[in-house]
Design an enzyme around this catalytic site. Structure first.
Site, PDB file in Angstrom:
ATOM      1  CD  GLU A 166      -1.133  -6.543   5.103  1.00  0.00           C
ATOM      2  OE1 GLU A 166      -1.096  -5.261   5.636  1.00  0.00           O
ATOM      3  OE2 GLU A 166      -0.603  -6.788   3.976  1.00  0.00           O
ATOM      4  CG  HIS A 176      -3.357  -3.796   3.169  1.00  0.00           C
ATOM      5  ND1 HIS A 176      -2.605  -3.280   4.076  1.00  0.00           N
ATOM      6  CD2 HIS A 176      -3.704  -2.552   2.636  1.00  0.00           C
ATOM      7  CE1 HIS A 176      -2.540  -1.774   4.445  1.00  0.00           C
ATOM      8  NE2 HIS A 176      -3.250  -1.470   3.220  1.00  0.00           N
ATOM      9  CB  CYS A 199      -1.154  -0.211   1.276  1.00  0.00           C
ATOM     10  SG  CYS A 199      -2.349   1.073   0.956  1.00  0.00           S
TER      11      CYS A 199
END
Length: 291
Positions: free
Chosen positions: A235, A233, A125
């Site tokens: 994650e 993202h 990001c």
């Protein structure tokens, strides 16, 4: 696996600057990591070390970012505040898009330190935007304002539950990690994005249908280390969500870190910004104290 055999991955710090109105750590600068991204890296067995900013009004000792870059096997730059437009030669179009110039200078110095020793770098990001700026690219300060017809890439109400499609560009490394997928669904939590791509990089994914760059990678060449980044993202992916599986992206980065550890090569950074960024960072912190 014993600690001595595990990869040691640096994670850049997020900043909360000194705030006299904060009830905890009143007037103190906080540096921290977001839990999900640390756990994401750890999910593959790597050890995560936050790389703190070594300068500031409380600085002591002689530890530098170069020491961390020498010791660690790679670094991840994670999300957070906007990039200060001055970092890519523009004036802020609105006051709320001022970004965080202190964190920019810190992140630029992190990139330079790891680049100079040839250690892999991955951005998420804001990390993608910072990498693009570090190597000479520019950004849209606000997608909806400057990119007519764009999707809503950030929705404060839904946050990480805001999704859109991306197209993986054939022939890229990212596309080779997902050979059976041309289109994928990703989260979208940003209002800034790449406007002009940094020289020496290639776009690996576009948002669809508006064509905003969503993944980049430095083009391979002799003397160039691994640098890649995603605008989404990875994650935040969870089992049960119909979003792109993050594991291949993480394994690709960690494989590059393992290779660099086994066969270290000196970096050949064209930026030469580490010392300059450290000096400017110190000046910016002193400037903030005098405001």
């Amino acid at each position: 696996m014993p600690a001595t055999r595990r990869l040691k991955i640096g994670l850049s710090a997020c900043f909360q600057h000194a705030d006299p109105d904060r009830s905890l750590f009143t007037g103190k600068t906080l540096q921290y990591v977001e839990q999900s991204i640390a756990h994401w890296i750890m999910s593959a067995g790597a050890m995560v070390v936050m790389v703190p900013c070594p300068t500031g009004e409380t600085a002591r000792g002689d530890v530098t970012l170069a020491h961390y870059a020498d010791w660690l096997d790679g670094v991840v730059l994670h999300g957070g505040a906007d990039i200060w437009p001055g970092s890519y030669g523009e004036e802020p179009l609105r006051a709320e898009w001022l970004g965080d110039r202190v964190r920019d200078l810190y992140d630029l110095a992190v990139v330079e330190a790891f680049e100079q020793v040839g250690k892999p770098i991955f951005g998420v990001c804001r990390g993608l935007q910072l990498i693009n700026v570090a190597f000479g690219g520019t950004l849209y300060q606000d997608i909806e304002t400057q990119h007519p017809g764009a999707l809503r890439h950030r929705d404060a109400a839904t946050y990480d539950q805001n999704f859109h499609a991306v197209e993986l560009i054939p022939g890229t490394r990212l596309a080779s990690l997902y050979p059976s997928q041309r289109l994928a669904r990703v989260n979208s939590i940003h209002h800034q994005a790449i406007k002009s791509l940094a020289p020496g990089f290639q776009i690996e994914a576009w948002s669809r249908p508006d064509g905003v760059p969503e993944a980049i990678r430095r083009s391979p060449a002799r003397g160039r280390g691994y640098i890649a980044a995603t605008q989404w993202h990875p994650e935040f992916h969870r089992h049960g969500l119909d979003t792109l599986d993050d594991s291949a992206i993480l394994q690709d980065f960690l494989a590059a870190c393992a290779l660099a550890k086994a066969r270290p090569q000196p970096g050949n950074s064209p930026l030469r910004i580490r010392d300059r960024a450290t000096r400017l960072l110190r000046q910016a912190l002193l400037m903030d104290r005098s405001d």
